[in-house]
Design an enzyme around this catalytic site. Sequence first.
Site, PDB file in Angstrom:
ATOM      1  N   ASP A 432       0.858  -1.190   0.000  1.00  0.00           N
ATOM      2  CA  ASP A 432       0.000   0.000   0.000  1.00  0.00           C
ATOM      3  C   ASP A 432       0.896   1.242   0.000  1.00  0.00           C
ATOM      4  O   ASP A 432       2.120   1.129   0.162  1.00  0.00           O
ATOM      5  CB  ASP A 432      -0.859  -0.058   1.276  1.00  0.00           C
ATOM      6  CG  ASP A 432      -1.895   1.049   1.362  1.00  0.00           C
ATOM      7  OD1 ASP A 432      -2.269   1.608   0.314  1.00  0.00           O
ATOM      8  OD2 ASP A 432      -2.334   1.344   2.496  1.00  0.00           O
ATOM      9  N   GLU A 435       2.714   5.068  -3.907  1.00  0.00           N
ATOM     10  CA  GLU A 435       2.720   6.043  -5.031  1.00  0.00           C
ATOM     11  C   GLU A 435       4.046   6.794  -5.136  1.00  0.00           C
ATOM     12  O   GLU A 435       4.410   7.148  -6.263  1.00  0.00           O
ATOM     13  CB  GLU A 435       1.563   7.030  -4.854  1.00  0.00           C
ATOM     14  CG  GLU A 435       0.205   6.417  -5.048  1.00  0.00           C
ATOM     15  CD  GLU A 435      -0.213   5.481  -3.918  1.00  0.00           C
ATOM     16  OE1 GLU A 435       0.249   5.673  -2.788  1.00  0.00           O
ATOM     17  OE2 GLU A 435      -0.958   4.542  -4.184  1.00  0.00           O
ATOM     18  N   ASP A 507      -9.023   3.744  -2.499  1.00  0.00           N
ATOM     19  CA  ASP A 507      -9.964   4.165  -1.457  1.00  0.00           C
ATOM     20  C   ASP A 507     -11.255   4.736  -2.032  1.00  0.00           C
ATOM     21  O   ASP A 507     -11.474   5.957  -2.050  1.00  0.00           O
ATOM     22  CB  ASP A 507      -9.295   5.203  -0.548  1.00  0.00           C
ATOM     23  CG  ASP A 507      -8.135   4.604   0.232  1.00  0.00           C
ATOM     24  OD1 ASP A 507      -8.041   3.356   0.274  1.00  0.00           O
ATOM     25  OD2 ASP A 507      -7.335   5.374   0.785  1.00  0.00           O
TER      26      ASP A 507
HETATM   27  O1  MIG Z   1      -3.563   6.061   4.875  1.00  0.00           O
HETATM   28  O2  MIG Z   1      -3.499   0.753   5.728  1.00  0.00           O
HETATM   29  O3  MIG Z   1      -5.831   2.312   0.429  1.00  0.00           O
HETATM   30  O4  MIG Z   1      -6.811   0.068   1.743  1.00  0.00           O
HETATM   31  O5  MIG Z   1      -6.742   0.054   4.559  1.00  0.00           O
HETATM   32  C1  MIG Z   1      -4.383   4.945   4.686  1.00  0.00           C
HETATM   33  C2  MIG Z   1      -4.639   1.529   5.905  1.00  0.00           C
HETATM   34  C3  MIG Z   1      -3.550   3.730   4.431  1.00  0.00           C
HETATM   35  C4  MIG Z   1      -4.829   3.084   2.471  1.00  0.00           C
HETATM   36  C5  MIG Z   1      -5.322   1.914   1.681  1.00  0.00           C
HETATM   37  C6  MIG Z   1      -6.357   1.170   2.484  1.00  0.00           C
HETATM   38  C7  MIG Z   1      -5.771   0.721   3.790  1.00  0.00           C
HETATM   39  C8  MIG Z   1      -5.244   1.941   4.560  1.00  0.00           C
HETATM   40  N1  MIG Z   1      -4.276   2.660   3.746  1.00  0.00           N
END
Ligand code: MIG
Length: 821
Positions: A432, A435, A507
Amino acid sequence: MEIKSNNMDENLDIKDGHLSLENEVLEQEIKTNVTEITPITKQYLQAVNHIKVVGNQYFIGDGRSTVCITVISDEIIRVRMAPNSIFLVDFSYALSTEEFRISRIDTYEDESIYRISTNTVNCTITKSNFHIGFSDRDDILVNEDEYPMHWEENTDFGGYYVYCTKKATPEESFFGLGDKPTEFNIRGKRFTLWGTDTYAFAKDQDPLYRNIPFYIGLKNGISYGLFFDNTFKSYFDFGYQENDKVSFWADGGELNYYYIHGPHMMDVVKRYSSLTGRHPMPPLWALGYHQCRWSYFPEKKVKEIASTFRAKKIPCDAIYLDIDYMDGYRCFTWNKKYFPDPKKMIRDLKADGFQTVVIIDPGIKVDENYFVYKEAKEKNYFCRRCDDYFMEGHVWPGRCQFPDFTNPEVRDWWGDLFRELVEMGVAGIWNDMNEPAVFGLGTFPSDVRHNYDGKRGSHRKAHNIYGMQMVRATYEGLKKLQDKRPFTITRSGYSGVQRYSSVWTGDNVASWEHLRLAGTMCQRLSISGISYCGSDIGGFTGEPDGELFTRWIQLGVFAPLMRAHSAGDTPEREPWSFGEAYEKICREYIELRYKLLPYIYSAFWEHFKYGFPILRPVVMQEQDNIENHFRQDEFTFGDKLLVFPIYEPECKAVDVYLPKGQWYFYWNNALMEGGKAHRVETPLEILPIFVKAGSVIPESPVMQYTGEFEIHELLLNIYYSDYQANSFVYEDQGDGYGYENNFYLERKFLVSGNEHSFSISQNREGSYSPRYEHCRIKVIGIPFKVNKVLIDGWEINQFDLNEFKDLIFVCDKNFRSIEIL
Ligand code: MIG
């Protein structure tokens, strides 16, 4: 191959028939000649004055600039432009290693044009204005420049902004570009590619997480693709600024694109996936239902969720641990208070049929007592700013530094960090925030330096591939550490990310609008090379009601990745969270997913082996029909099942357009004529599903998780058609790499029927033999009275007709032919 050589270009130096560009390029990287040229606005290519041929490369110049045209295959032509005739190092993260075929290349030249032809495409350069055009074998012009390629000095960073502008004809439609949250046909819109963490993104918000510089054009029934392989921030304008023009440009790098000929959209997508690769076969369990939440903890909670699935008999294969399983969000650690014995927990879950997937982010906490930080610091693996300061930023763990995944040594190190998780039995990794996302800043400042596989670059050049290199490191590490197939899921990615990971759409929001976006975005990802995709079922932020959640589960059955997920500040959201009526329908649909798994697995094989996208928009089936250019609700999964997900509340009925041919309504096997729309009632328990006549659809009994028990016969649902149709069914061990060494079974079926008879033949490929011995055949829709059934020429005396007149019988799994008279 006929090659004509023209005037030699003094700037280019040929040694042993190869251009030696490397040295000049390195020099170019160190010492740009910006200072010698007064800053300019846009510069355009001028009239062609020399052409030089080196193998399958054509160097065409105007005295100052050089364009290199390379024939990659019979249908793919590459175009590069060097404003000062010095090409940059030729390096790409996107390309896979597949080899291409060039049958022949012919060239033609007269006063006004130079033409390079393969056996399917002509690339024509008009000498007077340096316009480049592509036409097909019948000389139909498919794509052409509106302006010659152009550029602008970038005085702040060196190099050039590079631009290409092409003509858009009035009826032309455009598709592709990855995950954009907008209409499927992107004509009239402009986009930016710059991966961004977009919590609760809105419809039409741009950019989102992924950077896929590939689009498809379609006009007059002819389709082509264009892949702009440039990792800088880039832009695409599909007739937004001026209705009759398409432009793409980037903040740096090379104007470097691939023209991919069709004429069918399917050909374009397949060829693009030959260029950039495909997802290998996933473990079978990863095609089951996944339950995720931010976060399930402590261990007791995880086990409670798992046992509720089993108690309620709702199938599920995977459960996820989001960031709270870690110790202070430190990657590769465990919070021992919540998870005192993770190895045992994972083992217990596995014994109950659950695979455990854990999240890993790129931000590494700055903490001298934390082994990952210490190691990376000692080895100098963290990204640095232009003045050598570390790139520091806040993410979940607090102050963090970030590994430079564009360094191959860092990728190896990172891959090996998964050793302990693998030993504990973790089955999948979720990447996650790659980016990369940084609180406050958004992402890294542009002066951050990257190794870029030894080619060096700032974050301007590396941003769009950072996340892809992270999940690549993860995938390659897992692959080395285990014999099993890795399962990975990533948020960010560049073209080619599909070689390493599945993706989810990020999200999203619990709204009906987002449900529709999920359907469109997954189709778009699928035709953009990323077939293994899905959306957060139920919507990540916000609260769905039972109806929305149930409709989303229905859509999810037909997403290659089926995962429910929700944000931490929302009420819990499992298939049973909305009361019994909804729970019952959710269970039925998750069961449907498991019944269809052999079909879904086969569609995945078709993707992996032959490059077909898994989700196929209607326009891909019938691109000549202009109305289909605007259809985005219905799509097929593989080529046999068409679905029309319901995207609106209290929807009573929908009009479903079925492509030409005949279709059976899945729920009652009513035969429907394609080429027109049909009104279908849609109470909550009905998702309109249609099966193409002539299909062989394999079906598994419902299991609570994949491999729960051995099957003793395979059910084949065969849908009568009065035309010939092909189907295939793929099986293997469900994990491991046997399939790379022929250890799989691909059954190829050909059915054909007329008023009095129906026949099915089977050919098998591969050396795998499933354990069951028989197939149970169910033939649906036979229009005549059945007198005889012959299997490999022998009449059988046992067959049944059920209340729906389906013909049912059992036969050897290796039958070669069945005749029904
Ligand atoms: O700042 O890990 O898109 O699926 O549950 C949020 C927590 C960070 C973003 C991801 C989401 C995930 C969440 N993450």
